[in-house]
Design a protein around this motif. Structure first.
Motif, mmCIF file in Angstrom:
data_model
loop_
_atom_site.group_PDB
_atom_site.id
_atom_site.type_symbol
_atom_site.label_atom_id
_atom_site.label_comp_id
_atom_site.label_asym_id
_atom_site.label_seq_id
_atom_site.Cartn_x
_atom_site.Cartn_y
_atom_site.Cartn_z
ATOM 1 N N UNK A 73 11.886 4.611 -9.812
ATOM 2 C CA UNK A 73 12.306 4.209 -9.071
ATOM 3 C C UNK A 73 10.745 3.380 -8.174
ATOM 4 N N UNK A 74 10.812 2.221 -7.172
ATOM 5 C CA UNK A 74 9.615 1.593 -6.793
ATOM 6 C C UNK A 74 9.784 1.375 -5.607
ATOM 7 N N UNK A 75 9.075 2.517 -4.406
ATOM 8 C CA UNK A 75 8.767 2.297 -3.618
ATOM 9 C C UNK A 75 7.792 1.555 -3.301
ATOM 10 N N UNK A 76 7.982 1.302 -1.140
ATOM 11 C CA UNK A 76 6.703 0.578 -0.968
ATOM 12 C C UNK A 76 6.302 0.919 0.565
ATOM 13 N N UNK A 77 5.337 0.823 0.810
ATOM 14 C CA UNK A 77 4.651 1.579 1.941
ATOM 15 C C UNK A 77 3.942 0.341 2.708
ATOM 16 N N UNK A 78 4.272 -0.489 4.064
ATOM 17 C CA UNK A 78 3.518 -1.099 4.708
ATOM 18 C C UNK A 78 2.488 -0.702 6.087
ATOM 19 N N UNK A 79 1.360 -0.434 5.343
ATOM 20 C CA UNK A 79 -0.357 -0.350 6.014
ATOM 21 C C UNK A 79 -0.563 -1.621 7.120
ATOM 22 N N UNK A 80 -0.155 -0.457 7.807
ATOM 23 C CA UNK A 80 -0.135 -1.171 9.913
ATOM 24 C C UNK A 80 -1.552 -0.898 10.184
#
Length: 154
Positions: A147-154
């Motif tokens: 499972x590939x998860x992504x978090x945008x860093x704002x």
């Protein structure tokens, strides 16, 4: 307190020590040894409490935009105390300072069996703002979907 470990031998020893105490997550001794070798060349942040390194996170950079959580682990006796969350926040700050706009992580996808430790891992990432991006059924091995998860860093 979170600080960066710079000594390769310290990185490797911490990784092997903590991962070896978590066999539900890190089953294979060869995999633990390989990971302990690979982290020597990566940025590693460690959480310390009363002189004990309680957890760590290693980052792998994918320029220009992404940093990957290569491995994160907390000693079992310190689970549930917010150390993982603190390590994630420190990793996010490290990634932002390096010019990244994304933080990624790979973990096991649900496999249709009772695995509460993996359910809690996926829930941890969800609570911390990670979005499910994709499942790769055979990236690691048959029966071990990634499972590939992504978090945008704002």
């Amino acid at each position: 307190m979170i600080s960066e470990i710079t000594c390769p031998d310290d990185k490797s020893a911490l990784c092997a020590d903590i991962m070896s105490g978590l066999p539900e997550w890190f089953e294979e001794p060869d995999g633990i040894a390989a990971c302990a070798g690979l982290v020597t060349g990566l940025p590693v942040l460690a959480h310390t409490d009363s002189g004990t390194r309680t957890g760590f996170i290693a980052l792998k950079y994918h320029p220009p935009a992404a940093a990957e959580i290569f491995v994160i682990a907390t000693r079992r006796e310190f689970h549930g105390r917010g150390i993982g969350h603190s390590l994630l926040k420190a990793a996010e700050a490290h990634a932002r300072r390096s010019g990244c706009s994304l933080l990624t992580v790979k973990t096991l996808a649900p496999r249709g069996r009772h695995e509460p430790h993996l359910d809690s891992t996926r829930a941890f990432y969800g609570r911390n703002g990670f979005l499910k991006a994709e499942i790769f059924p055979t990236l690691w091995a048959e029966g071990h979907p990634c499972l590939f998860l992504v978090k945008p860093l704002h």
